[in-house]
Design a protein around this motif. Structure first.
Motif, PDB file in Angstrom:
ATOM      1  N   GLY A 178       0.812  -1.203   0.000  1.00  0.00           N
ATOM      2  CA  GLY A 178       0.000   0.000   0.000  1.00  0.00           C
ATOM      3  C   GLY A 178       0.846   1.252   0.000  1.00  0.00           C
ATOM      4  N   ALA A 179       0.373   2.282   0.701  1.00  0.00           N
ATOM      5  CA  ALA A 179       1.036   3.587   0.681  1.00  0.00           C
ATOM      6  C   ALA A 179       2.430   3.531   1.285  1.00  0.00           C
ATOM      7  CB  ALA A 179       0.170   4.607   1.415  1.00  0.00           C
ATOM      8  N   ARG A 180       2.607   2.767   2.362  1.00  0.00           N
ATOM      9  CA  ARG A 180       3.920   2.733   3.012  1.00  0.00           C
ATOM     10  C   ARG A 180       4.966   2.036   2.151  1.00  0.00           C
ATOM     11  NH1 ARG A 180       1.540   1.100   8.991  1.00  0.00           N
ATOM     12  NH2 ARG A 180       0.935   3.223   9.632  1.00  0.00           N
ATOM     13  N   ALA A 181       4.611   0.881   1.596  1.00  0.00           N
ATOM     14  CA  ALA A 181       5.552   0.192   0.715  1.00  0.00           C
ATOM     15  C   ALA A 181       5.844   1.028  -0.527  1.00  0.00           C
ATOM     16  CB  ALA A 181       5.005  -1.177   0.320  1.00  0.00           C
ATOM     17  N   SER A 182       4.826   1.707  -1.039  1.00  0.00           N
ATOM     18  CA  SER A 182       5.027   2.556  -2.215  1.00  0.00           C
ATOM     19  C   SER A 182       6.008   3.684  -1.917  1.00  0.00           C
ATOM     20  CB  SER A 182       3.689   3.139  -2.681  1.00  0.00           C
ATOM     21  OG  SER A 182       2.789   2.110  -3.068  1.00  0.00           O
ATOM     22  N   ALA A 183       5.867   4.284  -0.738  1.00  0.00           N
ATOM     23  CA  ALA A 183       6.772   5.372  -0.364  1.00  0.00           C
ATOM     24  C   ALA A 183       8.201   4.863  -0.193  1.00  0.00           C
ATOM     25  CB  ALA A 183       6.290   6.041   0.920  1.00  0.00           C
ATOM     26  N   SER A 205       2.232  -3.461 -13.410  1.00  0.00           N
ATOM     27  CA  SER A 205       1.530  -4.682 -13.788  1.00  0.00           C
ATOM     28  C   SER A 205       0.060  -4.562 -13.428  1.00  0.00           C
ATOM     29  CB  SER A 205       2.155  -5.888 -13.064  1.00  0.00           C
ATOM     30  OG  SER A 205       1.875  -5.820 -11.676  1.00  0.00           O
ATOM     31  N   ALA A 206      -0.685  -5.617 -13.709  1.00  0.00           N
ATOM     32  CA  ALA A 206      -2.118  -5.603 -13.408  1.00  0.00           C
ATOM     33  C   ALA A 206      -2.370  -5.501 -11.910  1.00  0.00           C
ATOM     34  CB  ALA A 206      -2.778  -6.861 -13.970  1.00  0.00           C
ATOM     35  N   ARG A 207      -1.404  -5.945 -11.087  1.00  0.00           N
ATOM     36  CA  ARG A 207      -1.592  -5.938  -9.633  1.00  0.00           C
ATOM     37  C   ARG A 207      -1.016  -4.698  -8.951  1.00  0.00           C
ATOM     38  NH1 ARG A 207       1.204  -9.212  -6.891  1.00  0.00           N
ATOM     39  NH2 ARG A 207       2.769  -9.725  -8.469  1.00  0.00           N
ATOM     40  N   THR A 208      -0.368  -3.835  -9.686  1.00  0.00           N
ATOM     41  CA  THR A 208       0.317  -2.702  -9.062  1.00  0.00           C
ATOM     42  C   THR A 208      -0.684  -1.744  -8.409  1.00  0.00           C
ATOM     43  OG1 THR A 208       2.091  -2.824 -10.693  1.00  0.00           O
ATOM     44  CG2 THR A 208       1.871  -0.779  -9.463  1.00  0.00           C
ATOM     45  N   PRO A 209      -0.492  -1.408  -7.126  1.00  0.00           N
ATOM     46  CA  PRO A 209      -1.419  -0.475  -6.470  1.00  0.00           C
ATOM     47  C   PRO A 209      -1.278   0.929  -7.032  1.00  0.00           C
ATOM     48  CG  PRO A 209       0.430  -1.016  -5.021  1.00  0.00           C
ATOM     49  CD  PRO A 209       0.544  -1.910  -6.214  1.00  0.00           C
ATOM     50  N   PRO A 210      -2.363   1.665  -7.095  1.00  0.00           N
ATOM     51  CA  PRO A 210      -2.310   3.020  -7.655  1.00  0.00           C
ATOM     52  C   PRO A 210      -1.360   3.931  -6.893  1.00  0.00           C
ATOM     53  CG  PRO A 210      -4.549   2.478  -6.894  1.00  0.00           C
ATOM     54  CD  PRO A 210      -3.732   1.259  -6.733  1.00  0.00           C
ATOM     55  N   GLU A 211      -1.171   3.671  -5.575  1.00  0.00           N
ATOM     56  CA  GLU A 211      -0.272   4.519  -4.794  1.00  0.00           C
ATOM     57  C   GLU A 211       1.150   4.475  -5.337  1.00  0.00           C
ATOM     58  OE1 GLU A 211      -3.031   2.609  -1.602  1.00  0.00           O
ATOM     59  OE2 GLU A 211      -2.230   2.124  -3.589  1.00  0.00           O
ATOM     60  N   ALA A 212       1.579   3.284  -5.776  1.00  0.00           N
ATOM     61  CA  ALA A 212       2.941   3.146  -6.292  1.00  0.00           C
ATOM     62  C   ALA A 212       3.104   3.902  -7.608  1.00  0.00           C
ATOM     63  CB  ALA A 212       3.279   1.670  -6.476  1.00  0.00           C
ATOM     64  N   ILE A 213       2.119   3.775  -8.496  1.00  0.00           N
ATOM     65  CA  ILE A 213       2.201   4.483  -9.778  1.00  0.00           C
ATOM     66  C   ILE A 213       2.181   5.989  -9.552  1.00  0.00           C
ATOM     67  CG2 ILE A 213       1.042   4.864 -11.976  1.00  0.00           C
ATOM     68  CD1 ILE A 213      -0.039   2.015 -11.772  1.00  0.00           C
TER      69      ILE A 213
END
Length: 375
Positions: A178-183, A205-213
């Motif tokens: 989520g947000a923490r891993a993305s940061a 990828s299809a599984r990538t959370p929007p927070e990371a993008i």
């Protein structure tokens, strides 16, 4: 068994997950023989075959599936729980002549198959007919990579080198994303990119959370090419980004992406989705009994993990449930890191190799050729 010098008749019982499809098709292509893909549809309410691992077609919606009829194949390649009974049924119809090759995790006894090709995250028992590869099979070859490099290199020539390719997966099993891993992914990737002084080539990828993008889309400090995943996109640059990379970062939730990155021979960094006692590194150390080192690692980790009910439930299943129901990808991470094949993002990088990495595909092909009398 096919007659001497005759080309074996091969069926691929198509898998129903994209990563599994890649593996079974890669193996079929690697054999170099003509093959027929059998696409099956499954009955959602059929539980007898699922529970008791039979050898029948009760779980298949036959009118909606490709026909399964004589002449029966010499070889069946398959993967996935629902295909196990189908493969065994085909062997029965052939009078036992058909050879069965199954990939990944088995639910039935391996004795029902002629060859099982698996990897360490699955708890398949050791048997003479079990081939335990280091990484999943994949379709990448030097030729495919060169074709992708030739296509994409001119399009990215405006970006300064070196190229740091980042492949982003998503939440997986016991690991939330989520947000923490993305940061953290943004922070650690940017730190490496600034040290290298080049550009980022990012594939989602299809599984990538929007927070990371969103996190990477907002950064302006490092030159970047960002690809937002679209299904069945002929211009997906995933292979091209791998082919022209100088170094590769892969979120360690995807063993398939790690396998493909490793096949390039480039230095590969694994990104740990978790943190503290919920990190991939912590889980790997606990699994092999190195609890003191695991505690020290968690104690000195300043980051906090993402939490989700699904990931916590999966952890509970791994700890207290039937072990066969879960997979432990931390075992893969441990082997990759300790073998020197890959490093964790933030740790000293493994030097690039001038020699091709060991081929799990070659080992699998040798075993299958011997199985059908073609060695």
């Amino acid at each position: 068994m096919p007659e001497a010098n005759a080309t074996p008749r091969v069926w691929v019982l198509d898998a129903y997950r994209s990563g599994e499809k890649t593996q079974v098709r890669a193996l079929a292509q690697g054999l170099g023989w003509p093959y027929e893909i059998k696409t099956l549809r499954y009955r959602k309410k059929e539980i007898r075959t699922t529970l008791f691992r039979g050898r029948d077609l009760r779980g298949v919606d036959l009118p909606a599936s490709d026909p399964l009829s004589a002449p029966w194949p010499d070889l069946v390649i398959s993967m996935g729980m629902r295909n196990e009974p189908v493969a065994r049924w085909i062997k029965d119809q052939s009078g036992g002549r058909t050879r069965l090759v199954f990939l990944g995790r088995l639910w039935a006894d391996p004795a029902h198959f002629d060859l099982v090709i698996t990897t360490p995250q699955y708890r398949v028992p050791d048997r003479p007919n079990v081939l335990r590869n280091a990484l999943p099979l994949h379709p990448l070859t030097p030729e495919r990579l060169e074709t992708a490099r030739a296509h994409w290199a001119p399009k990215l020539a405006h970006l300064p080198r070196p190229y740091l390719t980042l492949n982003i997966g998503g939440p997986s099993g016991p690991y939330a994303f989520g947000a923490r891993a993305s940061a953290r992914l943004l922070r650690d990737t940017m730190a490496l990119a600034k040290t290298r002084g080049g550009s980022l080539l990012i594939s989602s990828s299809a599984r990538t959370p929007p927070e990371a993008i969103a996190a990477f889309a907002a950064q302006t400090d490092v030159p970047m090419q960002l690809y937002r995943f679209r299904p069945n996109d002929p211009e997906n640059p995933y292979l091209g980004f791998l082919a022209i990379a100088d170094e590769i970062i892969v979120t360690a939730d995807s063993i398939s992406m790690l396998s493909e990155a490793y096949a390039t021979g480039k230095p590969v960094h694994m990104f740990d989705l978790g943190a503290g006692t919920l990190s991939m590194r912590h889980d790997a150390l606990v699994a092999i009994g190195e609890r003191a080192q695991a505690r020290a690692l968690a104690r000195h980790d300043p980051d906090r993990p993402d939490l989700s009910l699904g990931a916590l439930a999966y952890r509970a299943l791994m700890r207290w449930g039937w072990k066969h129901l879960s997979r432990d990808i931390s075992q893969m991470h441990l082997r990759l890191a300790r073998s020197g094949r890959m490093t964790w993002l933030g740790e000293p990088v493994r030097p690039a190799s001038d020699t091709p990495p060991p081929s799990d595909m070659a080992r699998a092909l040798d075993r299958i050729n011997a199985l059908v009398g073609r060695s």
